[in-house]
Design a protein around this motif. Structure first.
Motif, PDB file in Angstrom:
ATOM      1  N   PHE A   1       0.841  -1.203   0.000  1.00 50.58           N
ATOM      2  CA  PHE A   1       0.000   0.000   0.000  1.00 50.58           C
ATOM      3  C   PHE A   1       0.880   1.259   0.000  1.00 50.58           C
ATOM      4  CE2 PHE A   1      -4.217   1.846   1.128  1.00 50.58           C
ATOM      5  CZ  PHE A   1      -3.799   3.145   1.300  1.00 50.58           C
ATOM      6  N   LYS A   2       1.891   1.274   0.887  1.00 54.63           N
ATOM      7  CA  LYS A   2       2.736   2.467   1.021  1.00 54.63           C
ATOM      8  C   LYS A   2       3.491   2.758  -0.275  1.00 54.63           C
ATOM      9  CE  LYS A   2       3.482   2.012   5.993  1.00 54.63           C
ATOM     10  NZ  LYS A   2       4.408   1.632   7.060  1.00 54.63           N
ATOM     11  N   VAL A   3       4.015   1.702  -0.902  1.00 53.57           N
ATOM     12  CA  VAL A   3       4.750   1.893  -2.159  1.00 53.57           C
ATOM     13  C   VAL A   3       3.829   2.544  -3.193  1.00 53.57           C
ATOM     14  CG1 VAL A   3       5.821   0.681  -4.111  1.00 53.57           C
ATOM     15  CG2 VAL A   3       6.368   0.006  -1.747  1.00 53.57           C
ATOM     16  N   ASP A   4       2.621   2.021  -3.302  1.00 51.63           N
ATOM     17  CA  ASP A   4       1.668   2.563  -4.274  1.00 51.63           C
ATOM     18  C   ASP A   4       1.277   3.994  -3.939  1.00 51.63           C
ATOM     19  OD1 ASP A   4       1.588   0.403  -5.853  1.00 51.63           O
ATOM     20  OD2 ASP A   4      -0.330  -0.382  -5.123  1.00 51.63           O
TER      21      ASP A   4
ATOM     22  N   GLN B   1       3.677  11.130  -6.116  1.00 54.63           N
ATOM     23  CA  GLN B   1       4.710  11.802  -6.920  1.00 54.63           C
ATOM     24  C   GLN B   1       4.142  12.355  -8.226  1.00 54.63           C
ATOM     25  OE1 GLN B   1       7.588  12.523  -5.535  1.00 54.63           O
ATOM     26  NE2 GLN B   1       6.634  11.410  -3.834  1.00 54.63           N
ATOM     27  N   ILE B   2       2.966  11.862  -8.622  1.00 58.91           N
ATOM     28  CA  ILE B   2       2.382  12.281  -9.903  1.00 58.91           C
ATOM     29  C   ILE B   2       1.644  13.602  -9.706  1.00 58.91           C
ATOM     30  CG2 ILE B   2       0.857  11.632 -11.788  1.00 58.91           C
ATOM     31  CD1 ILE B   2       1.327   8.694 -11.009  1.00 58.91           C
ATOM     32  N   GLY B   3       2.185  14.655 -10.291  1.00 62.28           N
ATOM     33  CA  GLY B   3       1.627  15.988 -10.085  1.00 62.28           C
ATOM     34  C   GLY B   3       2.066  16.594  -8.765  1.00 62.28           C
ATOM     35  N   ALA B   4       3.144  16.044  -8.179  1.00 64.86           N
ATOM     36  CA  ALA B   4       3.632  16.557  -6.889  1.00 64.86           C
ATOM     37  C   ALA B   4       4.026  18.027  -7.009  1.00 64.86           C
ATOM     38  CB  ALA B   4       4.828  15.731  -6.420  1.00 64.86           C
ATOM     39  N   THR B   5       3.717  18.807  -5.973  1.00 67.39           N
ATOM     40  CA  THR B   5       3.980  20.245  -6.025  1.00 67.39           C
ATOM     41  C   THR B   5       5.213  20.644  -5.209  1.00 67.39           C
ATOM     42  OG1 THR B   5       2.286  20.444  -4.296  1.00 67.39           O
ATOM     43  CG2 THR B   5       1.641  21.000  -6.530  1.00 67.39           C
TER      44      THR B   5
ATOM     45  N   PHE C   1      -3.879  13.156  -0.022  1.00 66.73           N
ATOM     46  CA  PHE C   1      -4.771  12.148   0.557  1.00 66.73           C
ATOM     47  C   PHE C   1      -6.198  12.195  -0.001  1.00 66.73           C
ATOM     48  CE2 PHE C   1      -1.369  12.590   3.593  1.00 66.73           C
ATOM     49  CZ  PHE C   1      -1.155  11.300   4.034  1.00 66.73           C
ATOM     50  N   ASP C   2      -6.688  13.391  -0.251  1.00 67.10           N
ATOM     51  CA  ASP C   2      -8.071  13.583  -0.676  1.00 67.10           C
ATOM     52  C   ASP C   2      -8.335  12.811  -1.967  1.00 67.10           C
ATOM     53  OD1 ASP C   2     -10.536  14.468  -1.574  1.00 67.10           O
ATOM     54  OD2 ASP C   2     -10.153  16.572  -1.141  1.00 67.10           O
ATOM     55  N   GLY C   3      -9.131  11.749  -1.877  1.00 68.06           N
ATOM     56  CA  GLY C   3      -9.475  10.958  -3.059  1.00 68.06           C
ATOM     57  C   GLY C   3      -8.503   9.821  -3.308  1.00 68.06           C
ATOM     58  N   ALA C   4      -7.195  10.150  -3.386  1.00 65.44           N
ATOM     59  CA  ALA C   4      -6.180   9.124  -3.672  1.00 65.44           C
ATOM     60  C   ALA C   4      -6.218   8.014  -2.624  1.00 65.44           C
ATOM     61  CB  ALA C   4      -4.795   9.766  -3.716  1.00 65.44           C
ATOM     62  N   LEU C   5      -6.423   8.394  -1.364  1.00 63.22           N
ATOM     63  CA  LEU C   5      -6.517   7.404  -0.285  1.00 63.22           C
ATOM     64  C   LEU C   5      -7.570   6.341  -0.608  1.00 63.22           C
ATOM     65  CD1 LEU C   5      -5.978   6.532   2.753  1.00 63.22           C
ATOM     66  CD2 LEU C   5      -8.030   7.871   3.257  1.00 63.22           C
ATOM     67  N   GLY C   6      -8.737   6.787  -1.056  1.00 67.72           N
ATOM     68  CA  GLY C   6      -9.838   5.866  -1.327  1.00 67.72           C
ATOM     69  C   GLY C   6      -9.585   4.967  -2.522  1.00 67.72           C
ATOM     70  N   VAL C   7      -8.862   5.497  -3.515  1.00 66.94           N
ATOM     71  CA  VAL C   7      -8.584   4.701  -4.718  1.00 66.94           C
ATOM     72  C   VAL C   7      -7.531   3.635  -4.409  1.00 66.94           C
ATOM     73  CG1 VAL C   7      -7.718   4.762  -7.083  1.00 66.94           C
ATOM     74  CG2 VAL C   7      -9.236   6.585  -6.265  1.00 66.94           C
ATOM     75  N   VAL C   8      -6.442   4.020  -3.732  1.00 68.65           N
ATOM     76  CA  VAL C   8      -5.401   3.032  -3.407  1.00 68.65           C
ATOM     77  C   VAL C   8      -5.961   1.981  -2.446  1.00 68.65           C
ATOM     78  CG1 VAL C   8      -3.112   2.680  -2.407  1.00 68.65           C
ATOM     79  CG2 VAL C   8      -3.546   4.678  -3.847  1.00 68.65           C
ATOM     80  N   THR C   9      -6.809   2.402  -1.498  1.00 67.63           N
ATOM     81  CA  THR C   9      -7.435   1.436  -0.589  1.00 67.63           C
ATOM     82  C   THR C   9      -8.286   0.437  -1.368  1.00 67.63           C
ATOM     83  OG1 THR C   9      -7.490   3.029   1.235  1.00 67.63           O
ATOM     84  CG2 THR C   9      -9.001   1.165   1.380  1.00 67.63           C
ATOM     85  N   ALA C  10      -9.070   0.936  -2.316  1.00 70.56           N
ATOM     86  CA  ALA C  10      -9.931   0.048  -3.105  1.00 70.56           C
ATOM     87  C   ALA C  10      -9.090  -0.983  -3.854  1.00 70.56           C
ATOM     88  CB  ALA C  10     -10.772   0.868  -4.082  1.00 70.56           C
ATOM     89  N   LEU C  11      -8.017  -0.508  -4.459  1.00 72.77           N
ATOM     90  CA  LEU C  11      -7.125  -1.407  -5.199  1.00 72.77           C
ATOM     91  C   LEU C  11      -6.543  -2.472  -4.264  1.00 72.77           C
ATOM     92  CD1 LEU C  11      -5.516  -2.012  -7.836  1.00 72.77           C
ATOM     93  CD2 LEU C  11      -3.807  -0.352  -7.037  1.00 72.77           C
ATOM     94  N   GLU C  12      -6.096  -2.042  -3.081  1.00 73.24           N
ATOM     95  CA  GLU C  12      -5.470  -2.964  -2.136  1.00 73.24           C
ATOM     96  C   GLU C  12      -6.498  -3.971  -1.580  1.00 73.24           C
ATOM     97  OE1 GLU C  12      -2.476  -3.701  -1.569  1.00 73.24           O
ATOM     98  OE2 GLU C  12      -2.899  -5.067   0.093  1.00 73.24           O
ATOM     99  N   VAL C  13      -7.726  -3.516  -1.348  1.00 79.65           N
ATOM    100  CA  VAL C  13      -8.772  -4.436  -0.878  1.00 79.65           C
ATOM    101  C   VAL C  13      -9.003  -5.524  -1.928  1.00 79.65           C
ATOM    102  CG1 VAL C  13     -11.259  -4.628  -0.416  1.00 79.65           C
ATOM    103  CG2 VAL C  13      -9.927  -2.821   0.694  1.00 79.65           C
ATOM    104  N   LEU C  14      -9.077  -5.122  -3.195  1.00 79.62           N
ATOM    105  CA  LEU C  14      -9.312  -6.124  -4.241  1.00 79.62           C
ATOM    106  C   LEU C  14      -8.148  -7.100  -4.359  1.00 79.62           C
ATOM    107  CD1 LEU C  14     -11.814  -4.443  -5.060  1.00 79.62           C
ATOM    108  CD2 LEU C  14     -11.324  -5.166  -7.397  1.00 79.62           C
ATOM    109  N   ARG C  15      -6.930  -6.590  -4.272  1.00 75.59           N
ATOM    110  CA  ARG C  15      -5.763  -7.484  -4.353  1.00 75.59           C
ATOM    111  C   ARG C  15      -5.783  -8.493  -3.206  1.00 75.59           C
ATOM    112  NH1 ARG C  15      -1.355  -2.906  -6.021  1.00 75.59           N
ATOM    113  NH2 ARG C  15      -1.735  -2.264  -3.879  1.00 75.59           N
ATOM    114  N   THR C  16      -6.136  -7.998  -2.019  1.00 74.38           N
ATOM    115  CA  THR C  16      -6.139  -8.875  -0.842  1.00 74.38           C
ATOM    116  C   THR C  16      -7.202  -9.963  -0.981  1.00 74.38           C
ATOM    117  OG1 THR C  16      -5.428  -6.970   0.469  1.00 74.38           O
ATOM    118  CG2 THR C  16      -6.269  -8.873   1.689  1.00 74.38           C
ATOM    119  N   VAL C  17      -8.391  -9.560  -1.433  1.00 70.81           N
ATOM    120  CA  VAL C  17      -9.481 -10.536  -1.608  1.00 70.81           C
ATOM    121  C   VAL C  17      -9.107 -11.552  -2.687  1.00 70.81           C
ATOM    122  CG1 VAL C  17     -11.862 -10.781  -2.433  1.00 70.81           C
ATOM    123  CG2 VAL C  17     -11.282  -8.977  -0.792  1.00 70.81           C
ATOM    124  N   ARG C  18      -8.479 -11.066  -3.758  1.00 69.84           N
ATOM    125  CA  ARG C  18      -8.095 -11.949  -4.864  1.00 69.84           C
ATOM    126  C   ARG C  18      -7.059 -12.981  -4.402  1.00 69.84           C
ATOM    127  NH1 ARG C  18      -7.435 -12.639 -10.274  1.00 69.84           N
ATOM    128  NH2 ARG C  18      -5.339 -13.333 -10.833  1.00 69.84           N
TER     129      ARG C  18
END
Ligand SMILES: [Zn+2]
Length: 409
Positions: free
Chosen positions: A11-14, A20-24, A93-110
């Motif tokens: 999760f942290k790596v992702d 870093q994408i669009g980092a200010t 964090f705003d938004g990105a947190l929820g997307v990375v969490t969703a991805l990680e939940v699916l990977r874990t279930v899979r």
């Protein structure tokens, strides 16, 4: 299944890679919808979905998903997600947190090879922040976005056309899905406020997302010489407007602890130091957790405005403006979050979201629910922050809630 946890190293790596994408350079990100950075974040998510051996899907509104199919085949899908776009110079964090969490939940279930009664879909919704059209992706999917709004987007028609062209999209309305196919929607988000930290809680379970009403009010009196007209002889429209601002604030504090009112815009006419204002215009917005409170508050504020006008010998014009219906979160999903928190030993409180989120759009068409994790530094700025511990608690609560829904189906 109760022992299953997300992989926080992965999760942290992702999460760091995405930040870093669009980092200010100040800890934040600048990823307005369809900007180069936003498109790059979407490309990153696509690669991550493919690398996780989830099925990749993109719809007509640009919503990007990774899917894990049910066995046996069904059209019903439980969605988990949030958004990759940010406000200009926003936080990571705003938004990105929820997307990375969703991805990680699916990977874990899979990886755990859990049989699914419905499809699981991790989704990134397009333009949640409303750079062009607020909640564009989620409302397109829910079927509640209108052509009228696409014809008059708040970000401007040309900017929307250019953004859609850059993302290779033609007709966002074609993204709508049948409500019967939607088993539900789950979202995790930073709180963007202090209530969880004040309560010493790990997880906020959202009961509802507020409804919003707004009005333009114009008090009309009489312009007079500010030096030669006695105070008692005036019909001062500015005084009426000011009296309403104070009275409305007092009323809401006294009788509507679950609501808020704001006068964020005001103008006096003709607007000279030496003329008693002939008219005064106010922009009034109010928010409430459910429809009956919203209706009650609306009637009370209008009555207060009329009384204030009468007390100051003024006339009053009211124009009702855009309103957003309150969105209650589904009880079964709130219960799944409670069960998940109890299983994980996390302290949870119920709260109402004062801000809009993709969950608001999804709640209109399917059972939807949302949790908050504690965050500091406010939000919509580079300083927004959540600890890894808070992030992990949120991700495991989402995982365990999804597993509860899978088991209960
Ligand atoms: Zn957000």
């Amino acid at each position: 299944m109760e022992d299953l946890r997300v992989n926080m190293d992965r999760f942290k790596v992702d999460f760091e890679a995405l930040a870093q994408i669009g980092a200010t350079g100040d800890g934040g990100v600048h990823r307005p919808a369809f900007s180069q950075a936003h498109l790059a974040a979407r490309a990153w998510l696509k690669q991550s979905i493919l690398a996780a051996e989830l099925a990749f899907h993109q719809d007509a509104a640009g919503n990007i998903s990774g899917l894990q199919a049910a066995s046996p085949d069904t059209t019903r899908t439980l969605l988990i997600g949030s958004h990759l776009d940010s406000v200009p110079h926003g936080g990571r964090f705003d938004g990105a947190l929820g997307v990375v969490t969703a991805l990680e939940v699916l990977r874990t279930v899979r990886e755990a090879e859990i049989p699914l009664p419905f499809n699981l879909e991790a989704i990134d919704f397009t333009d949640e922040e409303g750079t062009l059209v607020g909640l564009m992706g989620s409302r397109a999917l829910a079927g509640t976005l209108s052509q009228e709004e696409l014809d008059n987007p708040r970000g401007g028609k040309d900017a929307l056309a250019e953004g859609l062209r850059r993302a290779g999209l033609a007709d966002p309305l074609a993204a709508s899905r049948r409500p019967a196919d939607l088993a539900g929607f789950l979202e995790v988000h930073i709180e963007q406020g202090p209530r969880l930290i004040d309560a010493g809680a790990d997880i906020g379970i959202v009961e509802a997302l507020v409804g919003i009403g707004s009005y333009e009010l114009v008090f009309k009196g009489r312009a007079d010489h500010a030096g030669t007209t006695a105070m008692d002889g005036r019909r001062d429209a500015g005084l009426g407007a000011a009296a309403l601002v104070v009275a409305a604030s007092r009323k809401v504090r006294a009788d509507y602890a679950d609501c808020v009112v704001n006068f964020g815009n005001a103008a006096f006419f003709p607007g000279a130091y030496n003329i008693v204002p002939a008219s005064a215009q106010l922009g009034m917005e109010f928010r409430a957790p459910n429809q009956s409170r919203l209706d009650m508050l609306e009637q009370e504020l209008l009555a207060l405005a009329r009384q204030t006008a009468a007390d100051n010998i003024l006339s009053l014009e009211l124009t009702r403006q855009a309103c957003v219906a309150p969105a209650p979160c589904a009880l079964q999903i709130q219960e799944a979050f409670v069960a998940a928190c109890d299983r994980l030993g996390l302290k949870h409180i119920n709260l109402v979201s004062g801000a809009g989120h993709d969950t608001q759009a999804m709640a209109a068409v399917c059972p939807a629910g949302m949790i908050f994790i504690p965050s500091t530094g406010g939000s919509h700025n580079p300083g927004e922050y959540a600890s890894w511990e808070a992030v992990e608690n949120g991700a495991n609560t989402m995982l365990q809630a999804a597993l509860s829904l899978i088991a209960a189906y």
